[in-house]
Motif scaffolding. Sequence first.
Motif, PDB file in Angstrom:
ATOM      1  N   MET A   1      -7.945  -6.889  -1.639  1.00 32.69           N
ATOM      2  CA  MET A   1      -8.489  -5.561  -1.437  1.00 32.69           C
ATOM      3  C   MET A   1      -7.564  -4.508  -0.915  1.00 32.69           C
ATOM      4  N   SER A   2      -7.506  -3.490  -1.494  1.00 40.15           N
ATOM      5  CA  SER A   2      -6.676  -2.400  -1.132  1.00 40.15           C
ATOM      6  C   SER A   2      -6.946  -2.038   0.185  1.00 40.15           C
TER       7      SER A   2
ATOM      8  N   GLY B   1      -5.604   1.218   1.733  1.00 42.17           N
ATOM      9  CA  GLY B   1      -5.960   2.566   1.583  1.00 42.17           C
ATOM     10  C   GLY B   1      -7.327   2.784   1.157  1.00 42.17           C
ATOM     11  N   SER B   2      -7.845   2.157   0.088  1.00 42.14           N
ATOM     12  CA  SER B   2      -9.355   2.197  -0.392  1.00 42.14           C
ATOM     13  C   SER B   2     -10.354   1.702   0.765  1.00 42.14           C
ATOM     14  N   TRP B   3      -9.766   0.546   1.391  1.00 44.95           N
ATOM     15  CA  TRP B   3     -10.938   0.108   2.399  1.00 44.95           C
ATOM     16  C   TRP B   3     -10.778   1.197   3.681  1.00 44.95           C
TER      17      TRP B   3
ATOM     18  N   SER C   1       0.886  -1.135   0.148  1.00 46.54           N
ATOM     19  CA  SER C   1      -0.089  -0.095  -0.062  1.00 46.54           C
ATOM     20  C   SER C   1       0.901   1.213  -0.207  1.00 46.54           C
ATOM     21  N   ASN C   2       0.433   2.042  -0.660  1.00 46.36           N
ATOM     22  CA  ASN C   2       1.228   3.390  -0.778  1.00 46.36           C
ATOM     23  C   ASN C   2       1.009   4.456   0.536  1.00 46.36           C
TER      24      ASN C   2
ATOM     25  N   CYS D   1     -12.999   6.732   7.097  1.00 50.95           N
ATOM     26  CA  CYS D   1     -12.852   7.989   6.767  1.00 50.95           C
ATOM     27  C   CYS D   1     -13.970   8.542   6.388  1.00 50.95           C
TER      28      CYS D   1
ATOM     29  N   ASN E   1     -10.211   4.353   3.530  1.00 52.58           N
ATOM     30  CA  ASN E   1     -11.063   5.725   2.993  1.00 52.58           C
ATOM     31  C   ASN E   1     -12.494   5.418   3.074  1.00 52.58           C
ATOM     32  N   HIS E   2     -12.941   4.183   2.561  1.00 56.72           N
ATOM     33  CA  HIS E   2     -14.412   3.765   2.267  1.00 56.72           C
ATOM     34  C   HIS E   2     -15.275   3.224   3.764  1.00 56.72           C
ATOM     35  N   ASN E   3     -14.489   2.795   4.747  1.00 61.32           N
ATOM     36  CA  ASN E   3     -14.985   2.164   5.692  1.00 61.32           C
ATOM     37  C   ASN E   3     -14.649   3.124   7.147  1.00 61.32           C
TER      38      ASN E   3
END
Length: 79
Positions: A65-66, A68-70, A21-22, A76, A72-74
């Motif tokens: 599953m990414s 960072g995306s997780w 992950s970045n 943030c 942000n979505h769950n």
Amino acid sequence: MKDSFLLFFITSFMSIISRESNAVDCIITDVIGGRCAVQFKNGSYYSYHNVSRRALLNLKLQPNMSLGSWVNHNLCLSW
């Protein structure tokens, strides 16, 4: 015997998830408690409670599953 089963039960639902992950180094999940802790690449560390148990379990079971995306979505967007 009862205590060892309880310890096994609790630890089987807690895990450290680390993937490429970045932004995120790792996520420590507690599916039963609905909590997680996120350590970011910049060294910051945040704890979250009242996290969807379904989302935590989905993160644990989906290895592609990414992170960072997780987050942000769950985490943030839910605040």
